[in-house]
Design a protein around this motif. Structure first.
Motif, PDB file in Angstrom:
ATOM      1  N   LYS A   1       0.823  -1.212   0.000  1.00 59.72           N
ATOM      2  CA  LYS A   1       0.000   0.000   0.000  1.00 59.72           C
ATOM      3  C   LYS A   1       0.858   1.263   0.000  1.00 59.72           C
ATOM      4  CE  LYS A   1      -4.081  -1.989   2.227  1.00 59.72           C
ATOM      5  NZ  LYS A   1      -4.527  -2.384   3.569  1.00 59.72           N
ATOM      6  N   VAL A   2       1.959   1.225   0.750  1.00 56.78           N
ATOM      7  CA  VAL A   2       2.814   2.410   0.802  1.00 56.78           C
ATOM      8  C   VAL A   2       3.469   2.652  -0.563  1.00 56.78           C
ATOM      9  CG1 VAL A   2       4.850   3.446   1.886  1.00 56.78           C
ATOM     10  CG2 VAL A   2       3.170   2.227   3.285  1.00 56.78           C
ATOM     11  N   ALA A   3       3.894   1.581  -1.218  1.00 56.43           N
ATOM     12  CA  ALA A   3       4.482   1.735  -2.562  1.00 56.43           C
ATOM     13  C   ALA A   3       3.441   2.284  -3.539  1.00 56.43           C
ATOM     14  CB  ALA A   3       5.029   0.398  -3.057  1.00 56.43           C
ATOM     15  N   LEU A   4       2.189   1.857  -3.380  1.00 61.02           N
ATOM     16  CA  LEU A   4       1.126   2.374  -4.255  1.00 61.02           C
ATOM     17  C   LEU A   4       0.928   3.874  -4.025  1.00 61.02           C
ATOM     18  CD1 LEU A   4      -1.099   1.652  -6.371  1.00 61.02           C
ATOM     19  CD2 LEU A   4      -2.676   1.390  -4.452  1.00 61.02           C
ATOM     20  N   LEU A   5       0.918   4.283  -2.763  1.00 62.24           N
ATOM     21  CA  LEU A   5       0.793   5.720  -2.460  1.00 62.24           C
ATOM     22  C   LEU A   5       1.930   6.512  -3.125  1.00 62.24           C
ATOM     23  CD1 LEU A   5      -0.173   5.607   1.347  1.00 62.24           C
ATOM     24  CD2 LEU A   5      -1.617   6.437  -0.518  1.00 62.24           C
TER      25      LEU A   5
ATOM     26  N   ARG B   1       3.949   9.906  -7.737  1.00 62.11           N
ATOM     27  CA  ARG B   1       4.870  10.012  -8.865  1.00 62.11           C
ATOM     28  C   ARG B   1       4.121  10.220 -10.187  1.00 62.11           C
ATOM     29  NH1 ARG B   1       7.750   6.035  -6.728  1.00 62.11           N
ATOM     30  NH2 ARG B   1       6.827   4.409  -7.989  1.00 62.11           N
ATOM     31  N   HIS B   2       3.024   9.463 -10.356  1.00 61.55           N
ATOM     32  CA  HIS B   2       2.339   9.483 -11.645  1.00 61.55           C
ATOM     33  C   HIS B   2       1.167  10.459 -11.683  1.00 61.55           C
ATOM     34  CE1 HIS B   2       4.548   6.040 -13.198  1.00 61.55           C
ATOM     35  NE2 HIS B   2       4.336   5.408 -12.055  1.00 61.55           N
ATOM     36  N   GLY B   3       0.677  10.866 -10.518  1.00 57.66           N
ATOM     37  CA  GLY B   3      -0.514  11.715 -10.508  1.00 57.66           C
ATOM     38  C   GLY B   3      -1.745  10.994 -11.007  1.00 57.66           C
ATOM     39  N   SER B   4      -1.744   9.685 -10.902  1.00 62.68           N
ATOM     40  CA  SER B   4      -2.853   8.897 -11.449  1.00 62.68           C
ATOM     41  C   SER B   4      -2.890   7.520 -10.791  1.00 62.68           C
ATOM     42  CB  SER B   4      -2.661   8.758 -12.964  1.00 62.68           C
ATOM     43  OG  SER B   4      -3.175   7.531 -13.452  1.00 62.68           O
ATOM     44  N   ILE B   5      -4.086   7.088 -10.403  1.00 61.06           N
ATOM     45  CA  ILE B   5      -4.238   5.775  -9.770  1.00 61.06           C
ATOM     46  C   ILE B   5      -3.979   4.667 -10.792  1.00 61.06           C
ATOM     47  CG2 ILE B   5      -5.896   4.201  -8.670  1.00 61.06           C
ATOM     48  CD1 ILE B   5      -7.275   6.722  -7.497  1.00 61.06           C
ATOM     49  N   ALA B   6      -4.504   4.870 -12.021  1.00 64.28           N
ATOM     50  CA  ALA B   6      -4.340   3.853 -13.065  1.00 64.28           C
ATOM     51  C   ALA B   6      -2.862   3.654 -13.404  1.00 64.28           C
ATOM     52  CB  ALA B   6      -5.115   4.265 -14.324  1.00 64.28           C
TER      53      ALA B   6
END
Lengths: 118, 118
Positions: A21-25, A30-35
């Motif tokens: 989860k932390v890496a996803l955050l 970094r990407h400004g996008s969930i996808a």
């Protein structure tokens, strides 16, 4: 030897925070996008969205804020609380690495010689 | 709030040590048997045996020694190295709890109020 230490937090039966989860955050930041963040980990959009939603419900305020375009469009940013949780978790990781240097070295020294990489 | 911290060690691509394997080692010590230790966690004998074998190959010397009766009979005990690895891991866990008290408390304080148990 570069042993990787990871920390997992189980707050109660249901709520957990760990490296995924932390890496996803961090990837959302970094990407400004969930996808796009999900794609970095080969994660289906549905799964990335689900984790984001879980993180937002877990805390008193959201960690991720989506902007415009609805569920499948627009961008996503970390809120102040999102930034803070990432920082606290990464600080905790640094501290556990420091505080366990001796134990980890002793365990490493007891390992069998590494087999050759394939 | 009684947050549970767990530590996972990834030594290299293949070899890992975490709460599951350490709990199995402690259960083998308690029961003197791989089968009984596995049963404590609802684990098939095959699975408990596989983990035991993995642990024994991972380290320079075995952590678990089986006695008499072959694969499915007889008892099992921790070797000196087995005892040492369990102790080092549990010591490391105590230290990570101590060294991250502040970070964990801050993360806990940011959680949503716990939902009522079902």
């Amino acid at each position: 030897m570069s042993t990787r230490l990871t920390l997992r937090l189980d707050f109660d039966g249901e709520r957990r925070l760990g490296p995924g989860k932390v890496a996803l955050l961090e990837a959302i930041r970094r990407h400004g996008s969930i996808a796009a963040a999900g794609r970095e980990f080969g994660m289906a959009y549905r799964r990335a969205w689900h984790l984001t939603d879980e993180l937002n419900r877990m805390f008193a305020e959201p960690l991720i804020e989506t902007r415009g375009g609805g569920r499948n469009g627009g961008g996503a940013v970390l809120t102040d609380l999102g930034e803070k949780v990432v920082e606290l978790y990464r600080n905790a990781e640094r501290k556990i690495r420091k505080s366990t240097v001796r134990e980890i070295a002793s365990i490493e020294n007891a390992l069998a010689p590494a087999s050759l990489p394939n």
